[in-house]
Design an enzyme around this catalytic site. Structure first.
Site, PDB file in Angstrom:
ATOM      1  N   LYS A   1      64.773  51.997  25.804  1.00 17.55           N
ATOM      2  CA  LYS A   1      65.499  53.178  26.275  1.00 17.55           C
ATOM      3  C   LYS A   1      66.558  52.848  27.329  1.00 17.55           C
ATOM      4  CE  LYS A   1      63.367  56.504  23.962  1.00 17.55           C
ATOM      5  NZ  LYS A   1      64.089  57.386  23.017  1.00 17.55           N
TER       6      LYS A   1
ATOM      7  N   GLU B   1      65.758  64.646  29.041  1.00 19.19           N
ATOM      8  CA  GLU B   1      64.482  65.072  28.476  1.00 19.19           C
ATOM      9  C   GLU B   1      63.661  63.823  28.181  1.00 19.19           C
ATOM     10  OE1 GLU B   1      65.737  62.954  25.272  1.00 19.19           O
ATOM     11  OE2 GLU B   1      67.040  64.326  26.375  1.00 19.19           O
TER      12      GLU B   1
ATOM     13  N   SER C   1      59.405  48.216  20.121  1.00 18.58           N
ATOM     14  CA  SER C   1      60.281  49.027  20.961  1.00 18.58           C
ATOM     15  C   SER C   1      59.766  49.285  22.366  1.00 18.58           C
ATOM     16  CB  SER C   1      60.561  50.362  20.271  1.00 18.58           C
ATOM     17  OG  SER C   1      59.347  51.021  19.952  1.00 18.58           O
TER      18      SER C   1
END
Length: 397
Positions: A93, A115, A381
């Protein structure tokens, strides 16, 4: 071979028939400002240098491409793991939040909202806001706050204000709704850092560009470290789909590379407790773009379910809706139990505890047969620190 343009965004923000910008009139100036400026800013030499320097010196890129020998032996194929779990903050991210915070500063924005579902995007946003000295507000569903408590506390330690979303299923969809309402009420000085390849154009394209560093590195690492021209398969989990977009990005026009997306099937696609959008969804508008989403016959969003907070979303990004609709990517449904077992298996075979999102991608190894000499790259991830409580409550290890 088909051209890249078949799978990339067009001038109107569409991937095939999916995408676009369907936003309230109050948000039109914000979205237009981004659309009119993002490409020129991203192509500035000073932006590229600052972005690359932060990815290298702050995030810790390039992340390793690791040959998982014991996993490969078990499944009689060649499995390589792209170690995004080793990024600063513990997931992919941060690639996107670094890019968007630099963009926001160049646009003169003074506040950041975001969010989050699993909390990794929230942590990554709080991290870059602390780095750049900007105030940060993160919306997170009440259910996700309860099951992702360590990440909530990390955000608070970093200085972010975490606001619970208490409507609907109290998960990622509802957090996104609340963040968009906030943006409508603060349109001038606030930038909304969307965490996935969802939302109105230009967000899906912008986020995919920032995450494309993943596939860019895979190409170089396979060639330089292992003498491999390209993989046979690239596998990634998909909720909204930013890690998959990044892992697929530079392979989309190379159809000798097969793309596999793992969706969260929850308790099963026939149980009413699933988040497998391609199996259960229809075309519609969600959070500003035309995509595939789970909805009732009269267009009301169906509440998704997954044991994984990051995959608990009723739609997919328009990029992935197009990859599915065109047949370019194969989408495989993975149930909670299958994902949890795959996460424990990686832990036991390779000493890596993965995020439960990633465990869905790992489960594909047990659901599909690969050739002995085929090269399978799985995008790992995120790491499983944030999910320890869920692993403990599941208890089968």
């Amino acid at each position: 071979m088909k051209t890249l343009e078949k799978y990339s965004v067009d001038q109107y923000g569409f991937y095939g028939k999916f995408g676009g910008a369907y936003v309230p009139e109050m948000l039109y100036p914000n979205v237009e400002e981004l659309k009119n400026n993002y490409l020129s800013i991203l192509n500035e030499d000073s932006f590229k240098k600052e972005f690359d320097d932060l990815l290298s010196k702050y995030v810790g890129r390039p992340t390793p491409l690791y040959f998982a020998s014991r996993l490969s032996e078990k499944y009689q194929t060649k499995v390589y793991l792209k170690r995004e779990d080793l990024c600063h903050t513990g997931a992919h991210k941060v690639n996107n939040t670094i890019g968007q915070i630099l963009l926001a500063k160049r646009l003169g924005k003074k506040r950041i909202i975001a969010e989050t579902g699993a909390g990794q995007h929230g942590v990554a946003t709080a991290t870059v806001c602390a780095l750049m000295g900007l105030p940060c507000v993160v919306y997170m569903g009440e259910v996700d706050i309860a099951r992702q408590r360590p990440n909530v506390e990390r955000m608070k330690i970093l200085g972010a204000e975490v606001i619970p979303a208490t409507s609907g299923s109290k998960t990622l969809k509802d957090a996104t709704n609340e963040a968009m309402r906030h943006w409508i009420n603060n349109p001038v000085d606030t930038h909304y850092i969307i965490g996935s390849v969802v939302g109105p154009h230009p967000y899906p394209d912008m986020v995919a560009r920032f995450q494309s560093v993943i596939s860019e590195e895979i190409i170089k690492q396979l060639s330089n470290d292992f003498g491999i021209k390209h993989p046979d398969y690239v596998i990634a989990c998909v909720g909204g789909g930013s890690n998959a977009a990044g892992a697929f990005y530079h392979y989309m026009n190379n159809e000798s590379v097969k793309l596999i997306a793992a969706e969260a099937a929850g308790l099963g696609n026939d149980t009413g407790k699933s988040a497998a959008t391609t199996q259960l969804g229809k075309e519609g508008i969600l959070h500003g773009s035309r995509t595939l989403l789970m909805q009732t016959p009269d267009g009301q969003v169906i509440e998704p379910y997954s044991i994984s907070a990051g995959l608990d979303y009723p739609g997919i990004g328009p990029i992935h809706a197009h990859l599915f609709d065109s047949g370019r990517a194969e989408f495989i449904s993975v149930k909670d139990e299958e994902a949890m077992l795959a996460g424990i298996e990686l832990s036991r075979l390779e000493g890596i505890i993965p995020a439960i999102e990633t465990s869905h991608a790992l489960s594909v190894l047990s659901k599909k047969k690969f050739g002995k000499n085929e090269v399978v790259v799985i995008n790992l991830s995120g790491r499983g620190d944030k999910d320890l409580d869920t692993y403990i409550k599941w208890g089968k290890y």
